[in-house]
Motif scaffolding. Structure first.
Motif, PDB file in Angstrom:
ATOM      1  N   SER A 232      33.443   6.136 -91.247  1.00  0.00           N
ATOM      2  CA  SER A 232      33.086   5.401 -90.031  1.00  0.00           C
ATOM      3  C   SER A 232      34.249   5.193 -89.071  1.00  0.00           C
ATOM      4  O   SER A 232      34.039   4.811 -87.915  1.00  0.00           O
ATOM      5  N   MET A 233      35.486   5.443 -89.523  1.00  0.00           N
ATOM      6  CA  MET A 233      36.638   5.210 -88.652  1.00  0.00           C
ATOM      7  C   MET A 233      36.560   6.030 -87.360  1.00  0.00           C
ATOM      8  O   MET A 233      36.984   5.566 -86.299  1.00  0.00           O
TER       9      MET A 233
ATOM     10  N   PHE B  99      33.089   7.746-101.402  1.00  0.00           N
ATOM     11  CA  PHE B  99      33.075   8.735-100.327  1.00  0.00           C
ATOM     12  C   PHE B  99      33.365  10.157-100.796  1.00  0.00           C
ATOM     13  O   PHE B  99      33.334  11.085 -99.974  1.00  0.00           O
ATOM     14  N   GLY B 100      33.643  10.368-102.075  1.00  0.00           N
ATOM     15  CA  GLY B 100      34.019  11.697-102.530  1.00  0.00           C
ATOM     16  C   GLY B 100      35.289  12.138-101.817  1.00  0.00           C
ATOM     17  O   GLY B 100      36.327  11.479-101.897  1.00  0.00           O
ATOM     18  N   GLY B 101      35.183  13.239-101.074  1.00  0.00           N
ATOM     19  CA  GLY B 101      36.321  13.710-100.297  1.00  0.00           C
ATOM     20  C   GLY B 101      36.243  13.358 -98.828  1.00  0.00           C
ATOM     21  O   GLY B 101      37.082  13.801 -98.030  1.00  0.00           O
ATOM     22  N   TRP B 102      35.260  12.559 -98.440  1.00  0.00           N
ATOM     23  CA  TRP B 102      35.053  12.223 -97.030  1.00  0.00           C
ATOM     24  C   TRP B 102      35.842  10.959 -96.655  1.00  0.00           C
ATOM     25  O   TRP B 102      35.274   9.931 -96.272  1.00  0.00           O
ATOM     26  N   PHE B 103      37.148  11.047 -96.761  1.00  0.00           N
ATOM     27  CA  PHE B 103      38.029   9.943 -96.405  1.00  0.00           C
ATOM     28  C   PHE B 103      39.422  10.513 -96.220  1.00  0.00           C
ATOM     29  O   PHE B 103      39.667  11.689 -96.482  1.00  0.00           O
ATOM     30  N   ALA B 104      40.354   9.664 -95.787  1.00  0.00           N
ATOM     31  CA  ALA B 104      41.747  10.101 -95.652  1.00  0.00           C
ATOM     32  C   ALA B 104      42.669   8.931 -95.948  1.00  0.00           C
ATOM     33  O   ALA B 104      42.333   7.773 -95.674  1.00  0.00           O
TER      34      ALA B 104
ATOM     35  N   TYR C 196      31.203  12.400 -93.053  1.00  0.00           N
ATOM     36  CA  TYR C 196      31.559  12.497 -91.643  1.00  0.00           C
ATOM     37  C   TYR C 196      30.328  12.863 -90.814  1.00  0.00           C
ATOM     38  O   TYR C 196      29.503  13.681 -91.230  1.00  0.00           O
ATOM     39  N   SER C 197      30.230  12.258 -89.647  1.00  0.00           N
ATOM     40  CA  SER C 197      29.164  12.615 -88.709  1.00  0.00           C
ATOM     41  C   SER C 197      29.368  14.046 -88.228  1.00  0.00           C
ATOM     42  O   SER C 197      30.459  14.626 -88.367  1.00  0.00           O
ATOM     43  N   GLN C 198      28.334  14.623 -87.634  1.00  0.00           N
ATOM     44  CA  GLN C 198      28.473  15.985 -87.126  1.00  0.00           C
ATOM     45  C   GLN C 198      29.539  16.055 -86.041  1.00  0.00           C
ATOM     46  O   GLN C 198      30.302  17.022 -85.964  1.00  0.00           O
ATOM     47  N   LYS C 199      29.618  15.018 -85.229  1.00  0.00           N
ATOM     48  CA  LYS C 199      30.647  15.002 -84.180  1.00  0.00           C
ATOM     49  C   LYS C 199      32.042  15.012 -84.794  1.00  0.00           C
ATOM     50  O   LYS C 199      32.941  15.723 -84.320  1.00  0.00           O
ATOM     51  N   GLN C 200      32.237  14.236 -85.853  1.00  0.00           N
ATOM     52  CA  GLN C 200      33.543  14.203 -86.517  1.00  0.00           C
ATOM     53  C   GLN C 200      33.861  15.548 -87.167  1.00  0.00           C
ATOM     54  O   GLN C 200      35.003  16.020 -87.114  1.00  0.00           O
TER      55      GLN C 200
ATOM     56  N   TRP D 124      50.836  18.787 -82.190  1.00  0.00           N
ATOM     57  CA  TRP D 124      49.499  19.012 -81.649  1.00  0.00           C
ATOM     58  C   TRP D 124      49.011  20.408 -82.007  1.00  0.00           C
ATOM     59  O   TRP D 124      47.854  20.626 -82.354  1.00  0.00           O
ATOM     60  N   ILE D 125      49.903  21.396 -81.955  1.00  0.00           N
ATOM     61  CA  ILE D 125      49.487  22.771 -82.176  1.00  0.00           C
ATOM     62  C   ILE D 125      49.403  23.109 -83.653  1.00  0.00           C
ATOM     63  O   ILE D 125      48.475  23.763 -84.106  1.00  0.00           O
ATOM     64  N   GLN D 126      50.359  22.651 -84.457  1.00  0.00           N
ATOM     65  CA  GLN D 126      50.462  23.125 -85.825  1.00  0.00           C
ATOM     66  C   GLN D 126      49.707  22.296 -86.836  1.00  0.00           C
ATOM     67  O   GLN D 126      49.312  22.785 -87.874  1.00  0.00           O
ATOM     68  N   LYS D 127      49.501  21.007 -86.569  1.00  0.00           N
ATOM     69  CA  LYS D 127      48.838  20.156 -87.546  1.00  0.00           C
ATOM     70  C   LYS D 127      47.420  20.656 -87.762  1.00  0.00           C
ATOM     71  O   LYS D 127      46.664  20.856 -86.819  1.00  0.00           O
ATOM     72  N   ASN D 128      47.027  20.873 -89.029  1.00  0.00           N
ATOM     73  CA  ASN D 128      45.686  21.418 -89.260  1.00  0.00           C
ATOM     74  C   ASN D 128      44.610  20.378 -89.039  1.00  0.00           C
ATOM     75  O   ASN D 128      43.439  20.708 -88.911  1.00  0.00           O
ATOM     76  N   GLY D 129      45.004  19.101 -89.000  1.00  0.00           N
ATOM     77  CA  GLY D 129      44.057  18.067 -88.649  1.00  0.00           C
ATOM     78  C   GLY D 129      42.917  17.931 -89.638  1.00  0.00           C
ATOM     79  O   GLY D 129      41.817  17.545 -89.273  1.00  0.00           O
ATOM     80  N   HIS D 130      43.179  18.233 -90.900  1.00  0.00           N
ATOM     81  CA  HIS D 130      42.125  18.201 -91.897  1.00  0.00           C
ATOM     82  C   HIS D 130      41.908  16.762 -92.304  1.00  0.00           C
ATOM     83  O   HIS D 130      42.615  16.232 -93.136  1.00  0.00           O
ATOM     84  N   GLY D 131      40.938  16.103 -91.675  1.00  0.00           N
ATOM     85  CA  GLY D 131      40.777  14.663 -91.821  1.00  0.00           C
ATOM     86  C   GLY D 131      40.286  14.230 -93.181  1.00  0.00           C
ATOM     87  O   GLY D 131      39.679  14.979 -93.904  1.00  0.00           O
TER      88      GLY D 131
END
Length: 265
Positions: free
Chosen positions: A60-61, A158-163, A220-224, A258-265
Motif C-alpha cells: 500500500s505504500m 505479503f510474500g515477496g510483495w514488500f521492500a 502490488y497494484s497494477q499501477k505499481q 536514476w539510470i542504473q538502479k533496477n528499481g525492483h521494489g
C-alpha cells in the motif's frame, strides 16, 4: 548524551502512529542480534543492547505515500523518486517523534565510502523477525554446486510483495533482557519450496513469480507493477502520463542512480 533504557514497544508505537497510515511497517531489534550473524567488518558500531528499528514498505505504500509525494513534491533534482519518498517519510517521522535524539537513519540504497552498504537489509529483517531470509545454505543437498545464488526474504503476510527500506539505530537508547529476539516465520519450510523460491528469484525475477511463493494478503497494484517494470530512465514519462508530473518536470536523467538502479521494489 548518556544512554537511557526505554520500552521498545513505545518507540515502535510512536513510529507506527506516523508511518503505518503511509504503508510502512516497523520491527524492533537489538544491534547485537544483527551483528551476531555477520563478520566484524560488517558490524554496526554500537553496543549489542542498542535499540534499532527496521522499516518495511507494504504494497500500500505506493498509493498511500509515493503517489501523493510525487503529486506534491514533483521530481525536480531527485535521483530516484521512491528512495526520496521513503527518506522524506521516515525522516519526517523521526523528527516529529524524537526531536533532538541521536537517531542514525540508514537507507537501503546508501553506501559507505568503502562501497559496502550501510546495512544489510535482508539480514536486519530476519534478525528482527519481520521476514525470513532464505539463502542457499537453507537448502539441504543444494543442487547448484558453486553457482552464486542470492538469498531473498519472504514476509509472512505479503510474500515477496514488500521492500526493506531503512534501519533506524537509536544510538543513545539501550534495551534490557526483557526484549527477546523473535523467530521469523518460516513460510517456505520444504526443500522443494526453497529451491523453487531461490530459482525464481535468481533466474526469473522479472516475472514476479517468486513473490507469490506464499499466498499474500495483498500484492502490488497494477499501477505499481507498471512503474517497477518500466526502466528507471523512462519512469518520469510514465508519471507524467498518469498526471503526477507537469511536462516541464524532468528529473536529472544523467544521474547514475536514476539510470542504473533496477528499481525492483
Amino acid at each position: 548524551m548518556a544512554s537511557s533504557t526505554v520500552n521498545a514497544g513505545r518507540v515502535k508505537g510512536l513510529l507506527e502512529d506516523c508511518l503505518s497510515k503511509l504503508g510502512f511497517e516497523i520491527y524492533p531489534l537489538k544491534v547485537g542480534w544483527y551483528n551476531s550473524v555477520l563478520p566484524p567488518s560488517l558490524h554496526l558500531s554500537y553496543p549489542d543492547d542498542t535499540l534499532a528499528m527496521v522499516v518495511l514498505s507494504a504494497p500500500s505504500m505506493f498509493e498511500q505515500a509515493f503517489l501523493p509525494f510525487i503529486g506534491e513534491m514533483g521530481c525536480q533534482g531527485l535521483c530516484d523518486p521512491i528512495d526520496q519518498c521513503v527518506k522524506h517519510c521516515v525522516s519526517s517521522a523521526v523528527s516529529q517523534c524524537f526531536p533532538g535524539q541521536n537517531v542514525d537513519a540508514r537507507y537501503d540504497y546508501e553506501l559507505l565510502p568503502s562501497r559496502k552498504p550501510k546495512f544489510l537489509a535482508q539480514t536486519a529483517a530476519h534478525a528482527s523477525g519481520a521476514a525470513f531470509y532464505y539463502q542457499k545454505s537453507d537448502v539441504s543437498d543444494q543442487p547448484w554446486g558453486t553457482k552464486k545464488i542470492f538469498g531473498v526474504c519472504v514476509h509472512p503476510s505479503f510474500g515477496g510483495w514488500f521492500a526493506i527500506r531503512a534501519l533506524l539505530v537509536f544510538g543513545d537508547v539501550t534495551v534490557g533482557s526483557e526484549m527477546v529476539q523473535p523467530v521469523p516465520s518460516d513460510c517456505v519450510p520444504s526443500r522443494d519450496g526453497r529451491i523453487q523460491l531461490l530459482e525464481a528469484f535468481n533466474f526469473h525475477w522479472q516475472d514476479w513469480s517468486y513473490r507469490n511463493i506464499v499466498q499474500p494478503v495483498q500484492t502490488y497494484s497494477q499501477k505499481q507493477r507498471d512503474y517497477f517494470s518500466t526502466p528507471p530512465a523512462q519512469r518520469s514519462d510514465l508519471l507524467k502520463s498518469w498526471g503526477f508530473l507537469p511536462e516541464e518536470s524532468d528529473p536529472d536523467t544523467t544521474s547514475d542512480k536514476w539510470i542504473q538502479k533496477n528499481g525492483h521494489g
